[in-house]
Design an enzyme around this catalytic site. Sequence first.
Site, short mmCIF file in Angstrom:
data_model
loop_
_atom_site.label_atom_id
_atom_site.label_comp_id
_atom_site.label_asym_id
_atom_site.label_seq_id
_atom_site.Cartn_x
_atom_site.Cartn_y
_atom_site.Cartn_z
N CYS A 136 -85.49 43.05 -41.92
CA CYS A 136 -84.07 42.51 -42.09
C CYS A 136 -83.99 41.27 -41.97
O CYS A 136 -83.72 40.48 -43.06
CB CYS A 136 -83.24 43.20 -41.00
SG CYS A 136 -83.21 45.02 -40.87
N PHE A 156 -75.44 47.49 -37.84
CA PHE A 156 -75.69 46.44 -36.94
C PHE A 156 -76.84 46.87 -35.81
O PHE A 156 -77.15 46.11 -34.94
CB PHE A 156 -74.74 45.56 -36.22
CG PHE A 156 -73.78 44.99 -36.99
CD1 PHE A 156 -73.96 43.57 -37.55
CD2 PHE A 156 -72.67 45.40 -37.39
CE1 PHE A 156 -73.21 43.06 -38.21
CE2 PHE A 156 -71.81 44.59 -38.24
CZ PHE A 156 -71.85 43.48 -38.82
C1 UGA Z 1 -81.93 42.98 -36.23
C2 UGA Z 1 -80.57 42.56 -35.70
O1 UGA Z 1 -81.24 42.64 -34.12
C3 UGA Z 1 -79.91 43.97 -35.77
O2 UGA Z 1 -78.65 43.50 -35.35
C4 UGA Z 1 -79.49 44.18 -37.44
O3 UGA Z 1 -78.62 45.50 -37.36
C5 UGA Z 1 -80.83 44.40 -38.04
O4 UGA Z 1 -81.75 43.37 -38.05
C6 UGA Z 1 -80.61 44.91 -39.66
O5 UGA Z 1 -80.20 43.82 -40.38
O6 UGA Z 1 -80.92 45.96 -39.83
P1 UGA Z 1 -84.31 44.51 -36.11
O7 UGA Z 1 -85.01 43.74 -37.12
O8 UGA Z 1 -84.35 46.07 -35.82
O9 UGA Z 1 -82.77 44.03 -35.82
O10 UGA Z 1 -85.12 43.98 -34.76
P2 UGA Z 1 -84.82 42.82 -33.76
O11 UGA Z 1 -84.63 43.29 -32.32
O12 UGA Z 1 -83.60 41.88 -34.09
O13 UGA Z 1 -86.25 41.81 -33.72
C7 UGA Z 1 -86.29 41.25 -34.94
C8 UGA Z 1 -87.90 40.18 -34.74
O14 UGA Z 1 -87.40 39.25 -34.02
C9 UGA Z 1 -88.89 40.84 -34.05
O15 UGA Z 1 -89.86 40.68 -34.71
C10 UGA Z 1 -88.87 40.47 -32.54
O16 UGA Z 1 -90.08 40.23 -32.09
C11 UGA Z 1 -88.24 38.82 -32.86
N1 UGA Z 1 -87.60 38.40 -31.71
C12 UGA Z 1 -86.47 39.10 -31.27
C13 UGA Z 1 -88.19 37.29 -31.12
O17 UGA Z 1 -89.07 36.55 -31.53
N2 UGA Z 1 -87.36 36.52 -30.11
C14 UGA Z 1 -86.48 37.14 -29.26
O18 UGA Z 1 -85.87 36.32 -28.50
C15 UGA Z 1 -85.83 38.27 -30.15
#
Ligand code: UGA
Length: 442
Positions: free
Chosen positions: A265, A155
């Site tokens: 992811c 996670f």
């Molecule tokens: C995500 C999950 O948050 C992790 O818990 C999980 O382990 C991981 O996928 C996985 O499956 O390996 P990650 O892809 O590293 O993690 O990044 P996030 O921080 O979740 O962001 C994902 C995307 O959502 C980014 O493009 C970010 O800019 C966007 N985002 C995030 C938003 O547009 N708004 C938000 O409020 C949060």
Amino acid sequence: MKITIYGAGYVGLVTAVCLASIGHQVVCFDVDKDKITKLKQGESVIFEERLSLILKAQLKSGNLFFTNNFVDAIKHSALQMIAVGTPGLPDGQADLSQVFALAAEVVNHVSRDMILIIKSTVTVGTGNRLEKYIKDQLASMGKDYTIDVVVNPEFFCEGRAIDTFMHADRIVIGGSKRGTTIVKALYKKLIHQGIPVQCMSKTSAELTKYAANAMLACKISFINQISQIAEKVGANIDDVKSGISLDHRIGPYFLQAGIGYGGSCFPKDIRALAKTAQLLNLDSSLLDAIDKVNNLQKKWAISCLLQHFKNNLQGLTIGIWGVAFKPGTDDIREASSLVIIEALLQYDVQMRIYDPLAMPNARLCFPGNKNILWCESQDEVFTSQIDALIIDTEWEIFKNYSLAILHEKLVDAPIIDGRNCFALSNVIQAGIRYYYSVGRVF
Ligand code: UGA
């Protein structure tokens, strides 16, 4: 404990380094010889804060070893962890071929009872399928060993991988009592520090992983859809977010409106879960909608440009700040920047692009493209007058950039801020005339 990890990609490498740092003896295997050579020398193959430092320290301590020799890898331990990739297939399903190929190798070389841990994100039901496959293979080879399959999803988040591994919200372990007890022991140190552990069936663990990512992606698509309404009616999405997130049942997290989620992811996992529902003859409309809203949101910056320039982008030069799918990483997989750059190329627009980390990866996607100038700094984007600036990733260096200087550089060229990096009041105070942000009317 001794453990072998297969796959030195993002998940495998971070897990290997972290498990070594909490005292385990880890052997990490990968088929990529170049990668293993670099890792053996303490050179991290991905960018992740503090990873290089811990990698070097663990190599030195003798807790961490890299190899591309499968026999050495399997001999090392009775705990074998699969952390290979499960990329999305064109129809949305996860490609499990690497997982099964690896399991076949394990069966071929096994010479004792083992626990096989699935760390990769796999289709719901894979753990049980894999266990049956292994059992059948062992029987056909006349090998009298037991291999328990345990599902232990990861996670952690890119950009904060070490921290989110070491201080995880929870550890999920799915499998038999014997299997889960052994895998629990692997995380003893973290559990003692207070991380809750949840033991369940393999299928539940697999679904937990997908459900977590789908819930988070759902929150993002939800707030992005609300932001579209906010823009039309003149509401402010920041105020709406504060207004709803003070309700404890909703909470403040993953409600940052922007130009869509990317990464390796969310996009792939949401599509894979939707496909799972469809294959079970179930309605997948909510999951499909999360993906649909996200794909639409990735086009937000282009809509703003078209609106500003009255549908005529011919001859324009556009600056782009940020190509990574989020700050803190050089990863551009499924990043909204790729959708924006592709669209601007269709309009034959010239681009001047800068990202603090992800430039090498971005260059590889558009090799030798004459419309793109890759800049060395955020300021180089302005060395000749640009017609608009798109902010695609909310890097601190962009958020902290002086709005007064930005105004001076841009004159009346619009800022199209896909990550709401600036407070509207500060933009107004700086005298900027054209500023587009997500869910906020200027
Ligand atoms: C995500 C999950 O948050 C992790 O818990 C999980 O382990 C991981 O996928 C996985 O499956 O390996 P990650 O892809 O590293 O993690 O990044 P996030 O921080 O979740 O962001 C994902 C995307 O959502 C980014 O493009 C970010 O800019 C966007 N985002 C995030 C938003 O547009 N708004 C938000 O409020 C949060």
